[in-house]
Design a protein around this motif. Structure first.
Motif, PDB file in Angstrom:
ATOM      1  N   LYS B 607      -2.835 -31.508  38.903  1.00  0.00           N
ATOM      2  CA  LYS B 607      -3.569 -31.469  37.451  1.00  0.00           C
ATOM      3  C   LYS B 607      -2.854 -32.831  37.019  1.00  0.00           C
ATOM      4  N   ASN B 608      -3.056 -33.896  37.603  1.00  0.00           N
ATOM      5  CA  ASN B 608      -2.931 -35.235  36.977  1.00  0.00           C
ATOM      6  C   ASN B 608      -3.703 -36.189  37.654  1.00  0.00           C
ATOM      7  N   GLU B 609      -4.266 -37.113  36.564  1.00  0.00           N
ATOM      8  CA  GLU B 609      -5.413 -37.982  36.994  1.00  0.00           C
ATOM      9  C   GLU B 609      -5.141 -39.308  36.163  1.00  0.00           C
ATOM     10  N   VAL B 610      -5.367 -40.459  36.645  1.00  0.00           N
ATOM     11  CA  VAL B 610      -5.649 -41.742  35.935  1.00  0.00           C
ATOM     12  C   VAL B 610      -7.256 -41.855  35.903  1.00  0.00           C
ATOM     13  N   LYS B 611      -7.824 -41.578  34.812  1.00  0.00           N
ATOM     14  CA  LYS B 611      -9.232 -41.777  34.477  1.00  0.00           C
ATOM     15  C   LYS B 611      -9.463 -43.145  34.172  1.00  0.00           C
ATOM     16  N   ASN B 612     -10.571 -43.741  34.672  1.00  0.00           N
ATOM     17  CA  ASN B 612     -10.979 -45.078  34.190  1.00  0.00           C
ATOM     18  C   ASN B 612     -11.262 -45.078  32.599  1.00  0.00           C
ATOM     19  N   SER B 613     -10.657 -46.203  31.965  1.00  0.00           N
ATOM     20  CA  SER B 613     -10.735 -46.578  30.512  1.00  0.00           C
ATOM     21  C   SER B 613     -10.352 -47.824  30.340  1.00  0.00           C
ATOM     22  N   PHE B 614     -10.562 -48.117  28.977  1.00  0.00           N
ATOM     23  CA  PHE B 614     -10.276 -49.414  28.582  1.00  0.00           C
ATOM     24  C   PHE B 614      -8.820 -49.816  29.039  1.00  0.00           C
ATOM     25  N   TYR B 615      -8.051 -48.912  28.535  1.00  0.00           N
ATOM     26  CA  TYR B 615      -6.531 -49.381  28.933  1.00  0.00           C
ATOM     27  C   TYR B 615      -6.075 -49.174  30.368  1.00  0.00           C
ATOM     28  N   VAL B 616      -6.726 -48.517  31.224  1.00  0.00           N
ATOM     29  CA  VAL B 616      -6.360 -48.534  32.513  1.00  0.00           C
ATOM     30  C   VAL B 616      -6.937 -49.860  33.193  1.00  0.00           C
TER      31      VAL B 616
END
Lengths: 344, 799
Positions: B607-616
């Motif tokens: 249950k964890n993920e690094v979702k694309n975003s501005f900060y990523v």
């Protein structure tokens, strides 16, 4: 004295019977606290004759130590049991792949480019680059392909205007480096890059593709040197033991020109579908640099000679990785790209 | 080029060589054989005579025959309508191997059949090579009286026994488009004598003429014409028909066949006009004709300015170098002809032929280049053959217009130079020997061997290295040794740009991204990005509108790749590409593009993920830059005012270096993403060229501080639009060298915080390099920091 023995037996039995840490703590209070039973023996001691006191005291101390030790031991046992029960409770399915860090990939054409670069950098070559939007002058004229030559036809190249085009081969880079050398010898370079030809895309043709050319100019450079160098490159790309053979060919910028075949890496020359049963695979074109090319760059062709070769990187990638359709290299389908995550 | 081995045999004795031998020797000498075609094929063929022919009792079209093949009488069932008693036929005996399979003894509907009566088609002869009235077209071949029962060489006698090699010819050997030159070449390859017919001077007949010839086009520098007042049109002799057939040319009549035959022999295309169609006795070559013209093939072509046209009295009579005209062609009752033997510019002919879609034998030969003496040779040969085969008479004087610049010349070479270039020992005799085989008339003078280059090799052999190629080509490469160049050492190494590219590729691929390689040529929708490197360059002659422009930014290429992948159900597509970009005014830059979609990493189970975003994407890029040696201090992050149509206007930024934009990055604008029908994604495009000439920071080892640091957290309430970066910079500034680090670790909106404000929690680390900090050292500084933040940014401690 009998009291001491009785108390000892009682205490040790009780400790051994404790089933959890609370009970054990109760035990400790019962026997070892200030108001505990062992301390209670001290009350007896004061009524004893003086000469017996030291002996009794010693016995009580021994008892105290023995009970304390047994308590500690039992405590460790109980803690172990507790931890083991907890760990057992944490049992998981070890066959599950819950965490798979993503492995990115380099594009197969990058892998091949880097392999060739590494091979030649190790031999003391430099890696040269040049513009893809190139002057006709460097792409053709300096490559001994004067106006009117079939290869210069509008139909075969992507011209932008009469003097500029998308380079049709990385030979154009060589021509620039030769000129920039201002006669400074020797020259040893490879020049990988994208090139363009007016072909319709199909399984074996692409209007855009990659080449790497190699060029060595110096004193006493021979066709045999070319052969040895290409054998070295092919061994580093496909492994030791590949044979090569030369066949006569024609390129305007080399004389003599040779087509180079490599013994099939798949069947080692026995004949298979990869080499269409011939045992050989056509791999690149090469030759001795045409004296006109040297002279145009201001290099004395009487004193210096050189060899040049040009290899199609798609072709190498397709052979090395078993790619059937050249368009797969440009579709960038993630399923295809992920196939290149492994060390090779 | 089609090469008939039978024809080759007319000039060189090759009877003892197998087809495989010849192919191997040709390949070794640089002529790749792309195909082998047997004109007519079949074993166990024999001439037979049908002595009985009855209808099959159980079929309405089969016939039951008895065929005499001299040694025996065979029962054969035949389905051909022209099968009849008394006919001489080709019999394939039991066991015969034909292109379609092997003939077996069989029983056809109750009747024994021990062989097959053949059509030439069944023997592999192509339909288009048969005469129009050939019985083989709808039945079995009918043989004439010249065939004897039991005779076995029936295909040879019919002229259909030949092996045709499809020889691939390099651009430097246009001479090999001539049979005479090809025979010379094979004589050299096989080292055997070559006997060519002698016809030199055969056209030096005819005393006068009133014929007027002119060329107004620079693309026709040489033209020979000759009037022949009398010819007799009739069928060509068998040998001539056979040679044409072998080259895939249909025989028409003796005169037309001669023009084609001479072209095959000499490589010089020629054309004959019916003399009756040229009453003015005049030909003018022009290149300014515009309009329709009907060629020999009966098709009307659109002629444009630049195409070379043959005209008479201002009317077109042929398309120069490509095809003659319908209005001037040789007919069955033609009595006189005009011979055309001309040179046209190869590039011009190639262009016209491509545009008209007319790839004729003539056009192909012009496009590749001719023997400079070919016009004269062809004229001689044509006159000789017209006399021999068409009873030609009434020759007028040859008219010549223009000339060909050709002087015979010599090239010399030494064994020493040859050996030095190849890296293998050759003697003067070796060199002499190859030149002799080539018929270059070698002479030895001291160390030198002097070769006289025949006219047909003059475009290829000009310098000594050309001679060297002939030597290695004809002596073989097999015993060439393998060496490495011996020369002063050079240092091989990648330059800074190349090394930087590798660091970027390694970093991004290790971060889980897939590198792509997309096409440079794009359509017009791709080229108007606000951060393009300049105005896009268009191709003069694109393959299609889709591939008309050289791209000037990368964003659309990666978006298209993402769209492709999503359409193929690939998820979490994270890509990067490094590519050169070009624009008008010699702009050449290199960009890096990064596109993240879905998650950069994820684990559903954990249950964890690094979702694309501005900060990523910003983090990915800033860390990359720091890896390249460009730390925060050299870079500023500014609001994106460059492009808010492709980027989210409030979740994108521009990274500046030396006051110039280095990268633009952020969430992709949903409306733009919608254009590609892709899910939400983040993108960065970086101008790697801006890093050229700048140096990344050098590695300098950190001196470890022996004095402990002190950590303090502060929670401030500030207005929403105040940037964290500004606060952190202020803290460092106010901190007077004692602040080692300041980091944001929480942002909070909600309960207890006013609308339009946020709470920000910052961790400050104090450290001194020369003593252990005491509370008295820190307090004044800490208070100053709070004071300055309050004064400059209205930041107040939260409760």
């Amino acid at each position: 004295m009998e009291d001491i023995t009785n108390l000892k037996n009682e205490a040790l039995a009780k400790i051994d019977h404790c089933q959890d840490l609370n009970e054990l703590e109760e035990c400790r209070v019962l026997y070892l606290s200030k108001k505990g039973k062992i301390q209670g023996l001290m009350a007896i001691m004061k009524d004893l004759p003086k000469e017996e006191k030291p002996g009794f005291g010693q016995k009580v101390n021994e008892l105290k130590k023995e009970v304390t030790d047994r308590l500690e031991k039992r405590k460790a046992e109980l803690e172990d049991e507790l931890l083991n029960a907890k760990l057992e409770n944490e049992k998981i399915d070890i066959t599950l792949d819950a965490y798979t860090p993503s492995l990115g990939t380099l594009h197969p054409l990058t892998l091949v480019t880097q392999a060739i670069e590494d091979c030649f950098v190790g031999l003391g070559y430099m890696v040269a680059e040049g513009p893809e939007v190139e002057l006709d002058y460097y792409n053709f004229e300096r490559a001994n392909t004067p106006k009117g030559h079939p290869a210069r036809d509008m139909q075969d190249s992507f011209y932008i205007d009469p003097t500029t085009l998308l380079r049709t081969h990385t030979t154009a880079i060589q021509m620039r480096v030769l000129e920039e050398a201002h006669g400074q010898m020797p020259i040893k370079l490879i020049c990988p890059g994208k090139v363009y030809r007016r072909d319709n895309d199909d399984a074996t043709h692409s209007h855009q593709f990659m080449q790497s050319e190699g060029l060595v100019v110096g004193e006493n450079i021979t066709l045999a040197d070319l052969k040895g160098t290409l054998e070295f490159m092919i061994a580093s790309l496909f492994g030791e033991g590949q044979k090569i053979r030369f066949r006569p060919s024609y390129f305007p910028f080399t004389e003599p020109s040779v087509e180079v075949d490599m013994s099939c890496h798949n069947c080692h020359g026995k004949g298979c579908p990869v080499c269409k049963g011939t045992g050989w695979i056509e791999i690149l074109g090469s030759g001795m640099v045409h004296p006109n090319v040297l002279e145009m760059a201001g290099i004395d062709s009487k004193k210096y000679s050189g060899f040049a070769f040009g290899v199609g990187l798609e072709r190498i990638a397709m052979l090395k990785y078993g790619i059937k359709d050249i368009r797969d290299l440009y579709a960038n389908d993630k399923r295809f790209l992920e196939g290149f995550k492994r060390f090779d | 080029m089609k090469l008939s081995l039978k024809w080759l045999g007319d000039f060189i004795d090759i009877k003892d060589l197998s087809v495989e031998d010849i192919i191997k020797k040709a390949t070794d000498a640089g002529f790749e054989i792309e195909g082998v075609e047997y004109l007519g094929e079949g074993t166990d063929l024999v001439v037979g005579k049908v002595i009985e022919c009855h209808p099959h009792p159980d079929s309405d079209h089969l016939k039951v025959t008895k065929v005499d093949i001299k040694d025996e009488i065979l029962d054969i069932v035949c389905g051909a309508p022209n099968c009849r008693e008394g006919l001489k036929v080709i019999v394939a005996k039991v066991g015969a191997k034909l292109p379609g399979g092997t003939i077996n003894a069989s029983v056809i509907r109750g009747e024994a059949s021990n062989g097959m009566l053949c059509s030439l088609l069944e023997l592999g002869v192509k339909k288009e090579l048969l005469p129009e009235n050939s019985p083989s077209l709808d039945g079995i071949e009918e043989l004439g009286d010249e065939f004897a029962i039991g005779e076995e060489d029936v295909l040879e006698k019919l002229g259909y026994k030949d092996v045709i090699l499809d020889v691939s010819i390099y651009a430097n050997r246009p001479d090999c488009l001539s049979m005479f030159a090809m025979a010379k070449e094979f004589a050299a390859i096989l080292d055997r004598p070559c006997h060519l017919p002698d016809f030199k001077g055969a056209s030096d007949i005819g005393e006068t003429t009133d014929f007027k010839l002119a060329s107004l086009s620079e693309n026709c520098p040489h033209f020979l014409a000759k009037i022949v007042n009398k010819v007799v049109i009739k069928p060509s002799p068998k040998w001539l028909r056979e040679h044409l057939i072998a080259n895939g040319i249909k025989s028409i009549n003796n005169v037309i066949d001669i023009s084609n035959y001479v072209m095959l022999e000499t490589g010089q295309p020629m054309h004959f006009y019916d003399l009756r169609t040229n009453p003015y006795h005049e030909i003018t070559v022009v290149d300014d004709y515009e309009g329709e013209y009907e060629a020999l093939d009966g098709i009307t072509y659109q002629i444009e300015k630049g195409d070379v046209m043959i005209t008479s009295n201002h009317e077109p009579i042929g398309i120069g170098g490509i095809m003659g005209g319908e209005n001037t062609k040789i007919l069955d009752d033609t009595q006189g002809i005009i011979i055309e033997c001309a040179l046209f510019d190869h590039a011009r002919i190639r262009r016209s032929a491509n545009r008209l879609g007319l790839q004729t034998e003539a056009a192909m030969r012009y496009a590749k280049g001719l023997d400079p003496l070919a016009q004269h040779k062809a004229m001689d040969r044509a006159c000789q053959l017209l006399k021999e085969l068409a009873d030609a008479d009434g020759f007028e004087k040859t008219v010549e217009c223009g000339k060909v610049n050709y002087e015979p010349y010599q090239v010399s070479e030494t064994a020493e130079h040859l050996s030095a270039l190849i890296g293998k020992k050759f003697t003067t005799q070796d060199l002499f020997d190859v030149l002799r085989r080539l018929d270059f008339k070698p002479e030895i003078k001291g160390d030198e061997v002097i070769a006289t280059i025949p006219s047909y090799r003059s475009s290829d052999i000009k310098i000594r290295e050309d001679i060297d190629e002939e030597v290695v080509r004809l002596t073989g490469y097999d015993d060439l040794s393998s060496t490495l160049p011996i020369m002063p050492s050079t240092i091989g190494k990648l330059n800074d740009t190349q090394t930087r590219r590798r660091v970027i590729r390694d970093y991004l691929s290790n971060a889980g991204l897939n590198e792509t390689c997309t096409y440079t040529l794009v359509n017009k929708d791709y080229i108007e990005m606000p951060f393009k490197v300049g105005e896009a360059i268009a191709l003069a002659l694109p393959l299609s509108e889709e591939r008309k422009y050289i791209r000037n930014s990368l964003m659309n290429s990666l978006m298209e790749t993402l769209a492709y992948n999503e359409a193929h159900y690939n998820t979490n597509v994270n890509l990067f590409e490094i590519s050169s970009l070009y624009a008008k005014d010699n702009v050449h830059k290199e960009h890096l593009a990064i596109l993240l979609s879905g998650n950069l990493s994820e684990s559903k189970v954990l249950k964890n993920e690094v979702k694309n975003s501005f900060y990523v994407i910003k983090g990915l890029v800033m860390t990359l830059l720091s890896k390249l040696g460009y730390e925060k201090g050299r870079l500023t992050v500014e609001e994106n005012t460059l492009d808010t149509t492709h980027f989210h206007p409030y979740q994108s930024c521009v990274i500046m270096m030396n006051k110039r934009p280095l990268a633009i990055l952020g969430k992709v604008h949903p409306r733009y993403a919608q254009k590609y029908k892709v899910s939400d994604c983040s993108y960065c495009e970086m101008d790697l060229s801006l890093l050229e000439g700048t140096k990344g920071a050098k590695i300098k080892a950190v001196e470890l501080n022996r004095f402990p640091s002190v950590s303090r957290d502060i929670s401030l309430v500030i207005k929403d639009d105040i940037k964290a970066e500004d606060l952190l910079r202020q803290i460092k500034k106010s901190g007077n060298q004692l602040v080692k680090e300041a980091k944001v670790f929480d942002i909070y909106h909600g309960a207890n915080i006013k609308e339009g404000y946020k709470s920000i929690t910052i961790n400050i680390v104090y450290e001194s390099k020369d003593h252990t900090l005491k509370i008295e050292d820190i307090m004044p500084i800490h208070d100053k920091i709070l004071n300055d933040l309050s004064e400059k940014y209205g930041a107040n401690l939260r409760n």
